[in-house]
Design a protein around this motif. Structure first.
Motif, short mmCIF file in Angstrom:
data_model
loop_
_atom_site.label_atom_id
_atom_site.label_comp_id
_atom_site.label_asym_id
_atom_site.label_seq_id
_atom_site.Cartn_x
_atom_site.Cartn_y
_atom_site.Cartn_z
N ALA A 167 28.44 37.53 43.93
CA ALA A 167 29.82 39.05 44.16
C ALA A 167 29.91 38.90 45.17
CB ALA A 167 28.83 39.77 43.57
N MET A 168 29.40 38.64 46.53
CA MET A 168 30.44 38.58 47.40
C MET A 168 31.11 37.79 47.88
SD MET A 168 27.70 39.58 50.34
CE MET A 168 26.63 38.10 50.22
N ALA A 169 31.37 36.07 47.19
CA ALA A 169 32.03 35.58 47.59
C ALA A 169 33.76 36.00 46.24
CB ALA A 169 31.80 34.32 46.86
N LEU A 170 33.11 36.52 44.69
CA LEU A 170 34.03 36.96 44.18
C LEU A 170 34.83 38.21 44.83
CD1 LEU A 170 32.47 36.50 40.45
CD2 LEU A 170 34.24 34.88 41.52
N ALA A 171 34.67 39.35 45.17
CA ALA A 171 34.86 40.55 45.33
C ALA A 171 35.81 39.49 46.53
CB ALA A 171 33.93 41.08 46.59
N ASP A 172 35.81 38.86 47.95
CA ASP A 172 36.23 38.19 48.79
C ASP A 172 37.65 37.96 48.07
OD1 ASP A 172 36.69 37.88 51.73
OD2 ASP A 172 36.73 35.64 51.00
N LEU A 173 37.17 36.96 47.39
CA LEU A 173 38.53 36.26 46.46
C LEU A 173 39.43 37.14 46.14
CD1 LEU A 173 39.90 33.62 45.30
CD2 LEU A 173 38.46 34.09 43.56
N VAL A 174 39.15 38.54 45.45
CA VAL A 174 40.05 39.25 44.61
C VAL A 174 41.00 40.05 46.03
CG1 VAL A 174 39.96 41.46 43.90
CG2 VAL A 174 38.57 39.87 43.04
N ARG A 175 40.41 40.39 47.29
CA ARG A 175 40.90 40.82 48.36
C ARG A 175 41.88 40.16 49.23
NH1 ARG A 175 40.13 40.50 53.95
NH2 ARG A 175 38.30 39.09 53.67
N THR A 176 41.41 38.27 48.92
CA THR A 176 42.15 37.74 50.20
C THR A 176 43.25 36.64 49.35
OG1 THR A 176 40.93 35.57 49.53
CG2 THR A 176 40.32 37.04 51.89
N ASP A 177 43.05 36.47 47.55
CA ASP A 177 43.89 35.88 46.77
C ASP A 177 44.90 36.49 45.75
OD1 ASP A 177 45.32 34.80 45.10
OD2 ASP A 177 43.53 33.07 44.65
N ARG A 178 46.12 37.36 46.92
CA ARG A 178 47.17 38.43 45.28
C ARG A 178 47.31 37.12 43.60
NH1 ARG A 178 51.75 39.88 48.95
NH2 ARG A 178 50.62 41.30 50.24
N THR A 179 47.22 36.60 43.82
CA THR A 179 47.02 35.74 42.29
C THR A 179 45.76 36.47 41.08
OG1 THR A 179 45.82 33.99 42.64
CG2 THR A 179 48.25 33.75 42.93
N VAL A 180 45.21 36.84 41.36
CA VAL A 180 44.08 37.16 41.43
C VAL A 180 44.34 38.84 40.69
CG1 VAL A 180 41.57 38.48 40.99
CG2 VAL A 180 42.44 35.42 42.34
N ARG A 181 44.33 39.15 39.79
CA ARG A 181 45.28 39.57 39.25
C ARG A 181 44.40 40.61 37.64
NH1 ARG A 181 51.84 38.49 39.47
NH2 ARG A 181 51.82 38.28 41.86
N ARG A 182 43.84 39.86 37.18
CA ARG A 182 43.03 40.47 35.75
C ARG A 182 42.16 39.96 35.28
NH1 ARG A 182 46.38 41.55 31.38
NH2 ARG A 182 45.05 40.44 29.87
N VAL A 183 40.95 40.56 35.16
CA VAL A 183 39.86 40.51 35.23
C VAL A 183 39.43 38.96 34.02
CG1 VAL A 183 37.58 41.05 34.17
CG2 VAL A 183 39.09 43.00 35.14
N ASP A 184 40.04 38.67 33.45
CA ASP A 184 39.44 37.59 32.15
C ASP A 184 40.17 36.35 32.78
OD1 ASP A 184 42.09 38.29 32.18
OD2 ASP A 184 42.49 38.42 29.81
#
Length: 266
Positions: A167-184
């Motif tokens: 969960a920590m790794a995924l949340a950090d990915l969302v914070r740092t990677d602007r290409t992560v825009r959709r949950v699916d």
């Protein structure tokens, strides 16, 4: 770990806050760094009341607090869903622990983190009786306060949990990677179903992945408004993954309380 963050994301009118209070971030002990973003320390001595405003991060906080004329106390502050406002007056001190998104549950493994979302409650309702607040708030020496926070958290655990690490790794990915825009898209990239991703975030972060995506984008927009009074909001909306400028303005206004065009000159 690279040490405490130096940005001001989430703080509304950061220059004014820093003019009113003494604000520092400190790094926790090495064994706590995988779970704790940083400690945050604030001291103030004000002749006039001042209200601070923060757009909360997707993080749980443990907060030792001293306000003039009141007893010291310790709170667990779950993820705030709305703008957080704190009135400060007289003299006071706060020593806070900001956990990484997903990093709180190893210290309180019996309940999902979503149970604390939107709530502020006495720490002894979540943990074993905490250290006396004076142990953390009392020392004049800042290093002694940090050491007291380290001792308290190390005594609590944390419990090893591979799901928390994920969960920590995924949340950090969302914070740092602007290409992560959709949950699916995030779920597909991680080999999860959207529902499984939602359950993971609810249990370990405290809010859903869509909320985290949007909150980090609002933080970016707020920081841009602080630093650039000539923001091209249409271009920024596209850069942050919004469908149009109006959508960004609606989210910004709902979260911060004023539209970005009114906020930027302020």
């Amino acid at each position: 770990m690279a040490g405490p963050r130096r940005d001001t994301r989430g703080i509304v009118d950061a220059p004014e806050l820093f003019a009113q209070v003494r604000f520092r971030r400190r790094e926790p002990a090495a064994g706590l760094r995988p779970y704790v973003e940083h400690y945050w320390l604030i001291d103030w001595d004000l002749s006039q009341p001042y209200a601070s405003h923060v757009v909360p991060h997707p993080s749980v906080n443990l907060v030792f607090q001293r306000f003039e004329g009141a007893d010291d106390f310790v709170e667990v502050s779950g993820i705030g869903l709305e703008l957080f406002t704190q009135k400060l007056q007289g003299r006071g001190r706060v020593c806070g622990v900001q956990f990484r998104p997903g990093g709180f549950r190893p210290f309180a493994p019996d309940r999902p983190v979503s149970e604390w979302t939107g709530r502020r409650l006495p720490a002894d309702e979540v943990f074993p009786p905490p250290a006396p607040p004076s142990d953390v708030l009392g020392p004049a020496d800042e290093d002694a306060r940090v050491a007291a926070l380290d001792r308290y958290l190390l005594a609590l655990g944390p419990a090893a949990d591979p799901q928390a690490e994920r969960a920590m790794a995924l949340a950090d990915l969302v914070r740092t990677d602007r290409t992560v825009r959709r949950v699916d898209g995030l779920a597909r990239a991680e080999g999860l179903s959207p529902r499984s991703l939602q359950r993971l975030f609810a249990s370990y972060v405290g809010v859903g992945p869509k909320w985290v995506i949007l909150r980090y984008r609002i933080h970016e927009a707020l920081e841009r408004a602080e630093s650039d009074p000539q923001v091209d909001w249409a271009a920024l909306a596209a850069e942050l993954g919004y469908s149009d400028q109006a959508h960004l303005i609606r989210d910004f206004t709902a979260t911060v309380g004023v539209p970005p065009t009114a906020f930027a000159p302020r």
